[in-house]
Every structure is written in C-alpha cells, then in structure tokens.
Design an enzyme around this catalytic site. Structure first.
Site, PDB file in Angstrom:
ATOM      1  N   VAL A 171       0.737  -1.107  -0.112  1.00 32.30           N
ATOM      2  CA  VAL A 171      -0.022   0.037   0.025  1.00 32.30           C
ATOM      3  C   VAL A 171       0.766   1.221   0.108  1.00 32.30           C
ATOM      4  CG1 VAL A 171      -0.351   0.299   2.655  1.00 32.30           C
ATOM      5  CG2 VAL A 171      -2.128   1.035   1.060  1.00 32.30           C
ATOM      6  N   TYR A 172       2.247   1.172   0.361  1.00 35.84           N
ATOM      7  CA  TYR A 172       3.059   2.418   0.397  1.00 35.84           C
ATOM      8  C   TYR A 172       3.337   3.021  -1.116  1.00 35.84           C
ATOM      9  CZ  TYR A 172       4.526   1.160   4.913  1.00 35.84           C
ATOM     10  OH  TYR A 172       4.633   0.757   6.322  1.00 35.84           O
TER      11      TYR A 172
END
Length: 347
Positions: free
Chosen positions: A61-62
């Site tokens: 998700v980064y």
C-alpha cells in the site's frame, strides 16, 4: 551491527531495519513521508549495507506499490545480501476483494509484491491489519500454503490487538500451520501502549516486535521544543492528524529529558530515543526511516553504544503512563509481586 532472533524462530535480523515508506511519494500521506526515487534509494541502501543493516521493510500500500517497485529496482544484483519484509491487507484497489486477508486477496497480493520487488520469495510477510470479515482459518491456511510453496519464508502480523494475535497463534498451533514470529507494532517513548498486553504476549509466545515509528511519527527528532511552533518543513503539518495521539505536556517532559541525556552522552535526541527501544524486552528490530541520507546517517548512530541504567530509568519514569483496567493492577504490582516483571525484564 548486532543481530537478534526474530521471535521464536531461528532467523536472525539486524537490530535496526530500514523502513522504505519514504520511497515513491505517491498520494497525500506518502508524499509527506518522502519521495525517494531509485537513484537515491540505491545510495541509501549502500549506506545501510555498509553499516550492517540488511533488513528492508515496505508494504504493497505504500505509494500504491511504488515503494516496492523502487526497492526492488534498487536491490537488483544484491537480493541474496538482504532481508525483504513487506505487508499486505490494507485496501489497494477499488474492487470488493481488494482489501483484507482472504485467500483470493493474499494469493494475488503476494504474486504482485513478488513482481514489484523483482524477487521470487519474501523473507517476512506480515498482515498489515486484522481482517474481521475473513475467518482466521482461511487466512492462516493460505499463509501456510505460501510458505510451503517457497514464496514466503516467515510470517507476521502488524497492528493486531492482543486477543487477535493470540487467537491466530492458537489456530496455527492446533492445525500445525506456520505461526507468526513477528508483530510489527508502534512503540516509542511517546507511545508505550505496546507494553500493556502485546509485550507480555510476545514474551510468552515468542513473537518478536518489529517496531515502527520509533520517533513517534517524527516527533522525537529534537526539533520540537516546548513553547515553539512546528518547524516549517515538519511533515507533522500534513500527517499529525493520522498519527498516534499524545498528551502535549507529557510529550515535552519527555523531550526535556531526552535533551538532557543527549547532552550527557554526546548523542542526538533520535539516537537516544532509538537506543532506549533497543534495550526494551521482546524488541527484535527497530525500523528507521529517512527522507535523505543525512537523516539516515543520524539514525544509524543509534547503535554501537548503550544508555546506562540511570539514563534508562529516567526515560522510563518520564514516559510512564498507567494503563487502563484490567492492566493497571498488574502493572503496579497490586495482584502479585511477580506480575509486572516483564516491564523491566531483559530480552
């Protein structure tokens, strides 16, 4: 660089790891963390490896996968020299199955992470959060399959409550599946909630802490002073609302003692704060992040020396917070003289 066993496993990790959340810089949250590209990432990885830091942690998700992509590109040609850790489970996409820890999601997410990281295995895969909608049996059996398939070496959790982590460990034991050996959790001088339940659980069950945000969401940098406004370039202008809360008065009391000890030791405030964590029970590794090379060099200086017992005691006292019921009677030792020993017990 010293190493420690990762929980109840035979796998050794360096006491410091590098958090690659600053790689990519996509989106309102992660752009405030940093926008490191491949060229700068390579230089920062060089600095880490020269210092003995070979654990690199990221998440799908980064920056919508950009962190994994940049880390994978920067590590080309030296995959065997590093430990790769990533996380999955938070929403990444608009579909109904693009979040959580279902079998469908985990299998797709791991294959996608492998492609972005340019590798055929992940050393440590962690669930980024607890998924209350998917039966743990489905999640844990899938993680066991991924280990048996050779795509993952070890598994862990992140941001779990104590009962969630314990339930998962119990299910794994019953079925003979791979068990969590790591819990990536928030822990700092400004946020000691980890000690109330998760630390005793980790000690009892052999789950090592992988500490995120050891500088309390960028607050323990030494730049924040009592009665002064936030520095103009502080990321807290954009991210404070989504970070861990802290009482302002207590925070500045902690900063005052950190400044005193920094003066005594000739170290920086971040180095003192991280060194304190490295002497706490159950901590396997502390993840340091950096927006630039200077910050990284600064944080790498947290090892190779130790706070003395008196300095540790002063930091313990100024940062101490009584936990809520049912923890506080044990914490204070009201039920048993042996009950609170985990707070002061060595690893």
């Amino acid at each position: 660089m010293d190493t420690r066993l990762l929980g109840r496993s035979g796998f050794k990790v360096p006491v410091l790891g590098f958090g690659a959340g600053t790689f990519g810089g996509k989106g309102p949250l992660f752009s405030a963390w940093g926008d490191t590209g491949v060229a700068q990432a390579k230089r920062m990885i060089d600095l880490c490896l020269d210092a003995g830091v070979n654990l690199f942690d990221t998440a799908d998700v980064y920056s919508d996968g950009a962190s994994e992509e940049i880390l994978g590109a920067a590590l080309q040609g030296r995959r065997d020299a590093v430990i790769l850790s990533t996380k999955t489970g938070l929403r990444l996409g608009e579909g109904p199955n693009d979040a959580g820890a279902s079998r469908w999601r985990l299998l797709r997410a791991v294959d996608a992470s492998l492609r972005r990281l340019r590798t055929d295995y992940i050393d440590l895969l962690q669930l980024h959060a607890f998924d209350a909608l998917t039966p743990l049996e489905e999640t844990l059996s899938t993680l066991d399959d991924l280990v048996r398939a050779g795509k993952v070496r070890y598994i862990g959790a992140s941001n779990f409550a104590g009962w969630q982590l314990m339930k998962a460990l119990s299910i794994s034991q019953v079925h003979g599946w791979q068990r969590f050996v790591a819990h990536q959790a928030y822990y700092s001088l400004a946020g000691r909630d980890y000690e109330w339940e998760l630390m005793p659980l980790g000690h009892d069950q052999g789950v090592g802490a992988v500490v995120w945000s050891p500088l309390a969401w960028g607050r323990l940098t030494g730049k924040l002073r009592r009665g002064e406004p936030l520095p103009g370039r502080s990321r807290l202008h954009d991210t404070a609302a989504v970070g861990p809360a802290i009482d302002e008065g207590r925070f500045y009391d902690i900063v005052d003692v950190l400044l005193e000890i920094a003066g005594e030791t000739g170290r920086s405030v971040p180095q003192v704060a991280i060194n304190w964590l490295l002497q706490r029970p159950t901590v396997s590794t502390v993840l340091i992040g950096a927006r630039d090379e200077q910050q990284l060099i600064q944080n790498l200086g947290a090892v190779g020396w130790s706070l003395d017992a008196g300095q540790m005691a002063r930091l313990d006292e100024v940062s101490r917070v009584d936990p809520p019921y049912p923890y506080y009677p044990y914490w204070r030792g009201q039920f048993s003289e042996r009950a609170p020993v985990i707070a002061d017990r060595g690893r």
